[in-house]
Motif scaffolding. Structure first.
Motif, PDB file in Angstrom:
ATOM      1  N   THR A 114      54.955 -21.603 -44.962  1.00 15.51           N
ATOM      2  CA  THR A 114      56.197 -22.118 -44.392  1.00 15.51           C
ATOM      3  C   THR A 114      56.190 -23.633 -44.379  1.00 15.51           C
ATOM      4  O   THR A 114      57.149 -24.279 -44.762  1.00 15.51           O
ATOM      5  CB  THR A 114      56.351 -21.607 -42.942  1.00 15.51           C
ATOM      6  N   PRO A 125      66.769 -21.279 -52.748  1.00 15.39           N
ATOM      7  CA  PRO A 125      66.267 -20.389 -51.727  1.00 15.39           C
ATOM      8  C   PRO A 125      64.741 -20.298 -51.747  1.00 15.39           C
ATOM      9  O   PRO A 125      64.137 -20.217 -52.802  1.00 15.39           O
ATOM     10  CB  PRO A 125      66.878 -19.033 -52.107  1.00 15.39           C
ATOM     11  N   ILE A 126      64.165 -20.347 -50.590  1.00 11.17           N
ATOM     12  CA  ILE A 126      62.708 -20.248 -50.487  1.00 11.17           C
ATOM     13  C   ILE A 126      62.397 -19.094 -49.556  1.00 11.17           C
ATOM     14  O   ILE A 126      62.851 -19.071 -48.418  1.00 11.17           O
ATOM     15  CB  ILE A 126      62.112 -21.536 -49.894  1.00 11.17           C
ATOM     16  N   ALA A 127      61.681 -18.160 -50.061  1.00  9.86           N
ATOM     17  CA  ALA A 127      61.377 -17.009 -49.224  1.00  9.86           C
ATOM     18  C   ALA A 127      60.104 -17.239 -48.427  1.00  9.86           C
ATOM     19  O   ALA A 127      59.122 -17.719 -48.962  1.00  9.86           O
ATOM     20  CB  ALA A 127      61.209 -15.782 -50.102  1.00  9.86           C
ATOM     21  N   VAL A 128      60.132 -16.965 -47.152  1.00  4.18           N
ATOM     22  CA  VAL A 128      58.903 -16.954 -46.375  1.00  4.18           C
ATOM     23  C   VAL A 128      58.794 -15.586 -45.718  1.00  4.18           C
ATOM     24  O   VAL A 128      59.774 -14.879 -45.583  1.00  4.18           O
ATOM     25  CB  VAL A 128      58.867 -18.059 -45.298  1.00  4.18           C
ATOM     26  N   SER A 130      58.601 -12.595 -43.171  1.00  4.64           N
ATOM     27  CA  SER A 130      59.278 -12.351 -41.901  1.00  4.64           C
ATOM     28  C   SER A 130      58.309 -12.536 -40.743  1.00  4.64           C
ATOM     29  O   SER A 130      58.690 -12.938 -39.654  1.00  4.64           O
ATOM     30  CB  SER A 130      59.842 -10.941 -41.869  1.00  4.64           C
ATOM     31  N   ASN A 133      57.996 -16.108 -39.740  1.00 10.37           N
ATOM     32  CA  ASN A 133      59.211 -16.633 -39.145  1.00 10.37           C
ATOM     33  C   ASN A 133      59.413 -16.092 -37.743  1.00 10.37           C
ATOM     34  O   ASN A 133      60.483 -16.256 -37.160  1.00 10.37           O
ATOM     35  CB  ASN A 133      60.406 -16.228 -40.019  1.00 10.37           C
ATOM     36  N   GLY A 134      58.409 -15.467 -37.192  1.00  6.80           N
ATOM     37  CA  GLY A 134      58.561 -14.894 -35.862  1.00  6.80           C
ATOM     38  C   GLY A 134      59.504 -13.717 -35.856  1.00  6.80           C
ATOM     39  O   GLY A 134      59.868 -13.212 -34.811  1.00  6.80           O
ATOM     40  N   GLY A 135      59.906 -13.304 -37.041  1.00  8.23           N
ATOM     41  CA  GLY A 135      60.813 -12.173 -37.120  1.00  8.23           C
ATOM     42  C   GLY A 135      62.264 -12.564 -36.956  1.00  8.23           C
ATOM     43  O   GLY A 135      63.143 -11.733 -37.066  1.00  8.23           O
ATOM     44  N   ILE A 137      65.531 -14.321 -38.313  1.00  6.26           N
ATOM     45  CA  ILE A 137      66.166 -14.970 -39.457  1.00  6.26           C
ATOM     46  C   ILE A 137      66.761 -16.280 -38.950  1.00  6.26           C
ATOM     47  O   ILE A 137      67.446 -16.314 -37.916  1.00  6.26           O
ATOM     48  CB  ILE A 137      67.260 -14.073 -40.038  1.00  6.26           C
ATOM     49  N   GLY A 138      66.490 -17.368 -39.662  1.00  7.59           N
ATOM     50  CA  GLY A 138      66.999 -18.663 -39.224  1.00  7.59           C
ATOM     51  C   GLY A 138      66.225 -19.218 -38.033  1.00  7.59           C
ATOM     52  O   GLY A 138      66.735 -20.071 -37.304  1.00  7.59           O
ATOM     53  N   HIS A 140      64.018 -21.339 -38.058  1.00  9.53           N
ATOM     54  CA  HIS A 140      63.895 -22.800 -38.213  1.00  9.53           C
ATOM     55  C   HIS A 140      65.109 -23.524 -37.633  1.00  9.53           C
ATOM     56  O   HIS A 140      65.010 -24.683 -37.239  1.00  9.53           O
ATOM     57  CB  HIS A 140      63.705 -23.161 -39.691  1.00  9.53           C
ATOM     58  N   GLY A 143      64.341 -24.398 -34.196  1.00 16.52           N
ATOM     59  CA  GLY A 143      63.118 -25.177 -33.989  1.00 16.52           C
ATOM     60  C   GLY A 143      61.860 -24.368 -33.848  1.00 16.52           C
ATOM     61  O   GLY A 143      60.877 -24.827 -33.261  1.00 16.52           O
ATOM     62  N   TYR A 145      59.662 -23.614 -35.972  1.00 19.89           N
ATOM     63  CA  TYR A 145      58.544 -24.312 -36.586  1.00 19.89           C
ATOM     64  C   TYR A 145      59.061 -25.556 -37.263  1.00 19.89           C
ATOM     65  O   TYR A 145      60.271 -25.735 -37.418  1.00 19.89           O
ATOM     66  CB  TYR A 145      57.795 -23.432 -37.603  1.00 19.89           C
TER      67      TYR A 145
ATOM     68  N   ASP B 229      68.273 -14.868 -49.516  1.00 18.00           N
ATOM     69  CA  ASP B 229      67.032 -14.277 -49.025  1.00 18.00           C
ATOM     70  C   ASP B 229      67.047 -14.411 -47.508  1.00 18.00           C
ATOM     71  O   ASP B 229      67.310 -15.497 -46.991  1.00 18.00           O
ATOM     72  CB  ASP B 229      65.836 -15.023 -49.614  1.00 18.00           C
ATOM     73  N   PHE B 231      64.883 -14.769 -45.264  1.00 18.74           N
ATOM     74  CA  PHE B 231      64.003 -15.754 -44.627  1.00 18.74           C
ATOM     75  C   PHE B 231      63.950 -17.079 -45.378  1.00 18.74           C
ATOM     76  O   PHE B 231      63.009 -17.846 -45.252  1.00 18.74           O
ATOM     77  CB  PHE B 231      62.613 -15.156 -44.413  1.00 18.74           C
ATOM     78  N   SER B 232      65.004 -17.355 -46.106  1.00 20.16           N
ATOM     79  CA  SER B 232      65.079 -18.619 -46.826  1.00 20.16           C
ATOM     80  C   SER B 232      65.237 -19.790 -45.856  1.00 20.16           C
ATOM     81  O   SER B 232      66.016 -19.728 -44.907  1.00 20.16           O
ATOM     82  CB  SER B 232      66.285 -18.579 -47.769  1.00 20.16           C
ATOM     83  N   SER B 234      66.556 -22.437 -46.791  1.00 12.82           N
ATOM     84  CA  SER B 234      67.807 -23.115 -47.137  1.00 12.82           C
ATOM     85  C   SER B 234      68.978 -22.540 -46.337  1.00 12.82           C
ATOM     86  O   SER B 234      70.091 -23.033 -46.446  1.00 12.82           O
ATOM     87  CB  SER B 234      68.082 -23.016 -48.639  1.00 12.82           C
ATOM     88  N   ASN B 235      68.682 -21.518 -45.543  1.00 10.69           N
ATOM     89  CA  ASN B 235      69.707 -20.968 -44.650  1.00 10.69           C
ATOM     90  C   ASN B 235      70.071 -22.002 -43.580  1.00 10.69           C
ATOM     91  O   ASN B 235      69.241 -22.391 -42.773  1.00 10.69           O
ATOM     92  CB  ASN B 235      69.136 -19.693 -44.005  1.00 10.69           C
ATOM     93  N   VAL B 238      72.795 -19.128 -40.297  1.00 11.72           N
ATOM     94  CA  VAL B 238      72.644 -17.840 -39.607  1.00 11.72           C
ATOM     95  C   VAL B 238      71.360 -17.747 -38.792  1.00 11.72           C
ATOM     96  O   VAL B 238      70.270 -18.010 -39.305  1.00 11.72           O
ATOM     97  CB  VAL B 238      72.629 -16.681 -40.643  1.00 11.72           C
ATOM     98  N   HIS B 240      69.575 -14.653 -36.765  1.00  7.86           N
ATOM     99  CA  HIS B 240      69.692 -13.213 -36.512  1.00  7.86           C
ATOM    100  C   HIS B 240      68.385 -12.721 -35.899  1.00  7.86           C
ATOM    101  O   HIS B 240      67.327 -12.822 -36.511  1.00  7.86           O
ATOM    102  CB  HIS B 240      69.973 -12.486 -37.845  1.00  7.86           C
TER     103      HIS B 240
END
Lengths: 145, 286
Positions: A114, A125-128, A130, A133-135, A137-138, A140, A143, A145, B229, B231-232, B234-235, B238, B240
């Protein structure tokens, strides 16, 4: 005659280096040497007064930090790790110092991924993971991380 | 708002909890997320309504939340619906019942999903927009031969089982005719379908998420997605909670930190929103 303002600032701005060191010493003592938070409260309160901070806010934040630290030490769950880091900011604990206290979380590599990804300014798009990401979505965007 | 308002709706359907013998409950972090979801939608994208039932309404009332949905609260649709749907199996069917009652174009928005910015650019030329695609994990999206079916029901031959399912925590449908087609297909699968699956996910995600993509494919309508994606990084739009809700329910410390951080994130944006400011003050969250 000088009057001391009764208005205290929210604990979101920077504090002095010496106060930060006091807090860090307290955290290390409680977390590693099983020291007692209670015995340090007077000192913290005095510093808060000097630095115009709301003591009760700091005390609550530290309590929350220690409670979550206890949970984390039982599980090494990466999601708790991320929230512990978040809570550390509310306690003026330096993030890099914090790793000294913590055993690495399970799936540590997803956090590193991450961080590396975050250094890119690309819009692609960059996939990290789940898990990293603490589960959320979004995560980040709030805040995490 | 620099575009016509999009009509969105939230759904709080308590029948699944009641069917499982549990009281309906949301923790403080979930409530806060729902409030922020409704208010941020109003700030950037349009109006929002709540569909709920009598128990849900009482919950909202008890928590002084009646005023967060600017397009009002509808109790009749969910309270007076007697479709033969098992809420224990089809626990998100309340969303589809509300979707049926809501005229298109409309946005179905989960209460644990926050749209942080205007998404007009994403929606204005779209017929269907969902949150993101889902991979066809065979343990979740079962092979058709493994799904439980109602009596005398067969899957139509035109179903394309290869299209990726769509996560419908966010769902925009522009066209009423397509909406009805999708809902009719879903109802045919859900009605009188009472055989219990081994787990509580596969039947529901087929009826809601996979069928959406299958129906869109059959109708020749492309599904757009808010996120390429989930967990992108670049989001930019959103938040969720998704599976994170389970951790929130288990750990009250995480609840506190998450809530504090969410408030910190949106407090400037909602600084003039009287409801939000009063809510924070009343709950000592400032």
């Amino acid at each position: 005659m000088q009057f001391k303002s009764k208005i205290t600032r929210n604990n979101h701005s920077a504090i002095s280096d010496s106060f930060q060191k006091i807090i860090w010493a307290l955290v290390v003592d409680v977390a590693i040497h099983s020291g007692h938070f209670e015995t340090r409260k007077k000192l913290l309160e005095k510093y808060c007064e000097d630095e115009n901070l709301i003591y009760t806010e700091l005390e609550n934040n530290l309590h929350l930090f220690f409670e979550l630290l206890e949970d984390y030490n039982k599980t090494n769950d990466i999601r708790l790790y991320l929230f512990l880091k978040l809570q550390a900011r509310y306690c003026f604990i330096d993030e890099s110092s914090l790793d000294f206290l913590l055993t690495p979380p399970i799936n540590r590599e997803s956090i590193d991924k991450t961080r590396n990804d975050k250094d890119y300014s690309s819009e692609s798009p960059i996939a990290v993971s789940s898990v990293g990401n603490g589960g959320i979505i979004g995560g980040h965007l709030i805040g995490l991380y | 708002m620099e575009h016509p308002p999009y009509q969105a709706f939230h759904v709080l359907w308590t029948k699944p909890s009641v069917a499982n013998g549990k009281d309906f409950a949301m923790n403080e972090a979930e409530i806060l997320t729902m409030i922020v979801s409704a208010l941020m939608w109003q700030k950037y994208n349009g109006t929002i309504k709540l569909y709920t039932d009598q128990i849900g309404y009482q919950f909202i009332k008890d928590h002084d939340l009646l005023n967060i949905w600017d397009a009002g609260i509808n109790i009749e649709v969910l309270e007076n619906n007697f479709y033969p749907i098992d809420p224990g199996i089809f626990w998100a069917a309340g969303k589809l019942l509300a979707l049926e009652a809501q005229d298109s174009p409309c946005v179905m928005l989960d209460t644990d999903l926050i749209i942080m910015r205007s998404i007009n650019e994403k929606l204005k030329n779209s017929a269907i927009t969902a949150l993101h695609t889902e991979t066809i994990n065979p343990k979740v999206y079962l092979n058709p031969s493994q799904l439980k079916l109602p009596e005398d029901y067969n899957f139509p031959g035109y179903y394309n089982w290869n299209v990726p399912p769509s996560n419908t925590a966010f769902l925009y449908i522009k066209n009423e005719e397509f909406k009805q087609f999708y809902l009719n297909e879903s109802k045919q699968f859900m009605f009188h379908n009472t055989a219990k699956p081994a787990e509580l996910v596969s039947q529901m995600v087929f009826a809601e998420q996979r069928l959406l993509s299958i129906c869109a494919d059959h109708a020749g309508l492309p599904v757009n997605y808010l996120l390429t994606d989930p967990f992108s990084l670049s989001n930019k739009n959103v938040v969720h909670l998704w599976g994170f809700k389970n951790l929130l329910r288990q750990n009250d410390k995480i609840q506190k930190i998450y809530s504090k951080q969410l408030i910190k994130t949106v407090k400037d944006e909602l600084s003039t929103n009287l409801f939000f400011q009063n809510y924070l003050a009343k709950n000592q969250l400032t």
